[in-house]
Design a protein around this motif. Structure first.
Motif, PDB file in Angstrom:
ATOM      1  N   SER A   1       0.765   3.750  -3.243  1.00 39.73           N
ATOM      2  CA  SER A   1       0.362   5.139  -2.983  1.00 39.73           C
ATOM      3  C   SER A   1       1.449   6.117  -3.409  1.00 39.73           C
ATOM      4  CB  SER A   1       0.044   5.342  -1.499  1.00 39.73           C
ATOM      5  OG  SER A   1      -0.945   4.424  -1.095  1.00 39.73           O
ATOM      6  N   MET A   2       2.718   5.751  -3.121  1.00 37.93           N
ATOM      7  CA  MET A   2       3.815   6.629  -3.542  1.00 37.93           C
ATOM      8  C   MET A   2       3.885   6.716  -5.061  1.00 37.93           C
ATOM      9  SD  MET A   2       6.863   5.811  -0.789  1.00 37.93           S
ATOM     10  CE  MET A   2       8.146   6.667  -1.716  1.00 37.93           C
TER      11      MET A   2
ATOM     12  N   VAL B   1      -5.624   7.144   0.580  1.00 37.92           N
ATOM     13  CA  VAL B   1      -4.328   7.592   1.105  1.00 37.92           C
ATOM     14  C   VAL B   1      -3.946   8.936   0.477  1.00 37.92           C
ATOM     15  CG1 VAL B   1      -1.873   7.022   1.323  1.00 37.92           C
ATOM     16  CG2 VAL B   1      -3.590   5.191   1.459  1.00 37.92           C
ATOM     17  N   LEU B   2      -4.120   9.032  -0.836  1.00 36.42           N
ATOM     18  CA  LEU B   2      -3.707  10.261  -1.536  1.00 36.42           C
ATOM     19  C   LEU B   2      -4.536  11.480  -1.117  1.00 36.42           C
ATOM     20  CD1 LEU B   2      -2.816   9.207  -5.201  1.00 36.42           C
ATOM     21  CD2 LEU B   2      -1.331   9.421  -3.222  1.00 36.42           C
TER      22      LEU B   2
ATOM     23  N   LYS C   1       0.505   7.127   6.920  1.00 36.60           N
ATOM     24  CA  LYS C   1      -0.883   6.710   6.709  1.00 36.60           C
ATOM     25  C   LYS C   1      -0.979   5.212   6.377  1.00 36.60           C
ATOM     26  CE  LYS C   1      -5.323   7.535   5.490  1.00 36.60           C
ATOM     27  NZ  LYS C   1      -6.367   7.832   6.466  1.00 36.60           N
ATOM     28  N   THR C   2       0.030   4.698   5.656  1.00 37.38           N
ATOM     29  CA  THR C   2      -0.008   3.292   5.233  1.00 37.38           C
ATOM     30  C   THR C   2       0.776   2.374   6.173  1.00 37.38           C
ATOM     31  OG1 THR C   2       1.863   3.771   3.772  1.00 37.38           O
ATOM     32  CG2 THR C   2      -0.337   3.804   2.768  1.00 37.38           C
TER      33      THR C   2
ATOM     34  N   ARG D   1       0.990   8.725  -6.462  1.00 32.13           N
ATOM     35  CA  ARG D   1       1.204  10.164  -6.239  1.00 32.13           C
ATOM     36  C   ARG D   1       1.974  10.761  -7.416  1.00 32.13           C
ATOM     37  NH1 ARG D   1       5.761  12.410  -4.371  1.00 32.13           N
ATOM     38  NH2 ARG D   1       5.580  14.593  -3.733  1.00 32.13           N
TER      39      ARG D   1
ATOM     40  N   MET E   1       0.827  -1.214   0.000  1.00 34.80           N
ATOM     41  CA  MET E   1       0.000   0.000   0.000  1.00 34.80           C
ATOM     42  C   MET E   1       0.862   1.266   0.000  1.00 34.80           C
ATOM     43  SD  MET E   1      -3.003   0.106  -0.576  1.00 34.80           S
ATOM     44  CE  MET E   1      -4.220   1.347  -0.772  1.00 34.80           C
ATOM     45  N   THR E   2       1.983   1.223   0.735  1.00 36.48           N
ATOM     46  CA  THR E   2       2.896   2.378   0.715  1.00 36.48           C
ATOM     47  C   THR E   2       3.453   2.556  -0.692  1.00 36.48           C
ATOM     48  OG1 THR E   2       3.551   1.717   2.955  1.00 36.48           O
ATOM     49  CG2 THR E   2       4.834   3.470   1.923  1.00 36.48           C
ATOM     50  N   TYR E   3       3.878   1.439  -1.282  1.00 35.01           N
ATOM     51  CA  TYR E   3       4.444   1.467  -2.637  1.00 35.01           C
ATOM     52  C   TYR E   3       3.446   2.023  -3.650  1.00 35.01           C
ATOM     53  CZ  TYR E   3       4.907  -0.792  -7.266  1.00 35.01           C
ATOM     54  OH  TYR E   3       4.896  -1.071  -8.613  1.00 35.01           O
TER      55      TYR E   3
END
Lengths: 292, 147
Positions: free
Chosen positions: A58-59, A105-106, B141-142, A62, A54-56
């Motif tokens: 979302s980054m 997230v964004l 957030k994640t 972005r 999810m971090t990946y």
């Protein structure tokens, strides 16, 4: 033909390879391609691909959203960024639930991913969008004395099931792009091998041995220079060439150029405008410029 | 936690069922050739038979040679990436990646972009890169940060 792209440079380029950025801009100018900078972009999310999906995503989303805002496809210079952003874009376009999750997230940073643009590596743009014929017309200084070894790296072509560019087992794009400059693209053993950059932090010894093996093969093939289309591969072969020499006990002294540095020289750009002060192993400019 | 079950909850991870341990992955692996500690065939086999993940997964170069060669279309490299995610979930971020995460949280890049880099860019006539705090917010957030 497309002649305008959002332009993503990632992390390695501003930190260690601004010469790649500079040469790309010179080449784009010659070809009439407009590159729109994304100065706030930062990192593509690559490392989180290995740690937290999810971090990946979302980054990556972005960065993709920044190109979407400009209604432009995203041109990337780094193989790592290409793999990360190309695959995230594909995955999010195919998975509405993941896309919704990412957009939640964004929302925290006031952005939204829509899935309206494509990601393209510079080598792919030059080979597919611009094309060899159009590049050929801009060659004013054919580099007929130069023997160059192409290094494709990994995430320009693989995983091929997703990226679908060129033939991962027997690629030709970078070789053709080298040959259009007038240079000879030399064949060498284990040409499709990885630079080892990905394991540098985990196991430097293995990484440098991998780098050194390839430099050994490039030297054995009698190549004057090596050509990369990825800033991190370039760091491994150029900036870390000494470390690779220490690991293998050999001496290489092989200049490693970013592909657009070679192309710009063939287009008659003054070497002083191509950031060669940042190439650790300096090439002899007599190879490229007549009468020096 | 059973690693095999965890892998099979992901589309790419399910392909571990195709693997019959032929070793084509290891035969083409640049990391395995130089380092006897690393062997992708063994890594997949161990996950299936023993349900275990060990530290050797971090020696994968992510070059995808294994996956391109695999005769059964097992997504070897993607499976090893999934194993890394499972590893991080269980044991946290490995020490050697922590500095990169710290940089991302501090400035939005994996390296510290400072005055020196932007001075060089200015000399080259290139625009400066700017730090951002959006990436820190996304990591928070994640739940991607160092715990």
């Amino acid at each position: 033909m497309k002649n305008k792209y959002a332009y993503f440079i990632g992390c390695t380029i501003p930190f260690r390879a601004s010469n790649y950025d500079l040469a790309t801009k010179k080449v784009a100018e010659k070809l009439g391609i407009e590159l729109v900078d994304l100065p706030d972009a930062g990192c593509c999310g690559l490392y989180f691909e290995l740690m937290n999906e999810m971090t990946y995503l979302s980054m990556a989303a972005r960065v993709l959203s920044m190109a979407e805002e400009k209604k432009l496809d995203l041109l990337v210079l780094c193989n790592g960024c290409n793999g990360s952003l190309y695959r995230a874009n594909k995955k999010l376009k195919e998975n509405p639930e993941l896309k919704d999750g990412v957009n939640k997230v964004l929302a925290e940073v006031g952005r939204e991913y829509k899935g309206t643009i494509e990601v393209k590596h510079l080598i792919r743009v030059l080979y597919e969008d611009v094309g060899i014929e159009r590049i050929k017309k801009k060659i004013t200084n054919p580099l007929t004395n130069v023997k160059a070894a192409a290094h494709y790296g990994c995430h320009l072509l693989k995983p091929s099931e997703e990226i679908r560019f060129d033939d991962p087992r027997n690629p030709v794009s970078l070789d053709r792009l080298i040959e259009v400059t007038g240079a000879k693209s030399v064949d060498y053993y284990d040409k499709s091998q990885c630079c080892g950059g990905y394991v540098l932090a985990a196991d430097a010894k293995t990484a440098y041995r991998m780098t050194g093996e390839k430099l050994t093969h490039v030297k054995a093939a009698g190549s004057d220079i090596m050509i990369t289309g990825c800033p991190f591969c370039n760091v491994m072969y150029d900036a870390n060439q000494k470390a690779a020499e220490t690991e293998t006990g050999q001496t290489y002294k092989i200049p490693v150029l970013h592909y657009p540095q070679l192309l710009a020289l063939a287009m008659g750009v003054d070497p002083k405008e191509l950031g060669f002060e940042q190439n650790r192993v300096r090439p002899d400019m007599k190879l490229f410029v007549k009468g020096l | 936690m059973d690693v095999k079950e965890e892998l099979k909850s992901e589309i790419d991870g399910k392909t571990i069922n195709y693997c019959f341990s032929c070793g084509m992955c290891t035969g083409g692996c640049p990391s395995a050739r130089l380092n006897e500690k690393y062997n992708p065939r063994r890594i997949l086999h161990r996950a299936v038979i023993e349900g275990k993940i060990e530290d050797d997964i971090w020696l994968c170069t992510n070059c995808y040679t294994c996956q391109e060669r695999c005769p059964t279309k097992t997504k070897v490299a993607d499976i090893i990436s999934l194993m890394r995610r499972i590893y991080v979930k269980e044991k946290g971020i490995p020490e050697f990646i922590k500095p990169l995460v710290a940089n991302l949280e501090a400035c939005g890049f994996t390296a510290t972009i400072g005055e020196l880099e932007n001075k060089r860019r200015e000399r080259m006539g290139l625009p400066p890169v700017k730090m951002n705090d959006e990436i820190r917010k996304i990591i928070e957030k994640t739940g991607g940060g160092v715990k």
